[in-house]
Design an enzyme around this catalytic site. Sequence first.
Site, short mmCIF file in Angstrom:
data_model
loop_
_atom_site.label_atom_id
_atom_site.label_comp_id
_atom_site.label_asym_id
_atom_site.label_seq_id
_atom_site.Cartn_x
_atom_site.Cartn_y
_atom_site.Cartn_z
N HIS A 61 0.87 -1.18 0.00
CA HIS A 61 0.00 0.00 0.00
C HIS A 61 0.91 1.23 0.00
O HIS A 61 0.74 2.14 0.81
CB HIS A 61 -0.92 0.01 1.23
N TYR A 65 13.33 3.36 -17.57
CA TYR A 65 13.36 2.24 -16.62
C TYR A 65 11.95 1.80 -16.22
O TYR A 65 11.72 0.63 -15.94
CB TYR A 65 14.21 2.58 -15.39
ZN LIG Z 1 -3.76 -4.66 0.04
#
Ligand SMILES: [Zn+2]
Length: 221
Positions: free
Chosen positions: A106, A131
Site C-alpha cells: 500500500h 526504466y
Molecule cells: Zn492490500
Amino acid sequence: MLSPLTELRGWVTSNASLREAICRLGASLFQRGLTFGSSGNLSVRIEDGWLMTPTNVSLGELDPARLSRLDLEGRLVEGDAPTKEGFLHRVMYAGRPDAGAVVHLHSTHSVAVSCLADVDPEDVLPPITAYYIMRVGRLPLVPYFPPGDTRLAEAVRPLVGKHHAVLLANHGPVVAGTSLSAAAGAMEELEETARLFLLLQGHRTRPLTPSQVDELRAKFR
Ligand SMILES: [Zn+2]
C-alpha cells in the site's frame, strides 16, 4: 507445540535462504517507508507451494520461522495464518507460470495514483522514464472491491497473462517477478514513477514518444 529442535530442523529443510530473503526485504521496505502498519505482503513460489507473509504482522518484524508455508492447493502447512490477501498472490501465480515471487504494497504514491480520476484504466502511468517501461511496462487499473473480497481475484485474473504489474483502484499495486528481487525492483520502480508522476502534475511534461517506447519494448521484452 513443536520442540525447538523440530522447529529448527523444519526451518533448515524448508527454504531457509528464501525465508531470510523475505524477511530482509520486508524490513528494507518498512525502513524505507514503502509499507507501514501491518499492510503489504510478500510471497515466493517454492517447489511444493508458496512461502507467504502472515496476516496482521508488520513487514518490518517478520520472523523467518513463522512465515506461512502453503501447499499447492493454498492450504497452510506450517507457520502462522497467511495474509488475507493471499488470493491476490495466487491469482498472479496462476496466470504467470514464470512468476517466482509476488509483492503487494500500500505504498503511498502508488495508492495516491490509484485514487486519481481520469487516468487511463488500461495504462495508468505515462511513459516518463525508460526504466519504468523496462521494469513495469503497462499498468492496468483494477476496479475497486472492499478488502478481502474475492471478486477482486476475478477482476485481476484476465489481466495477469499480459501484465506482471496491476494497480488496484483505491488500494495499491500487485507486482510479480521471476524472483523476489525482480518483483521488488519492479515494485520500487513503480512507486518512484508514481511519485514522479505526482510531482509533475501541473507541469508541462514531455513523456517518451511512442517510437521511443516501442524501441524499449522491442529491446527489453
Ligand atoms: Zn492490500
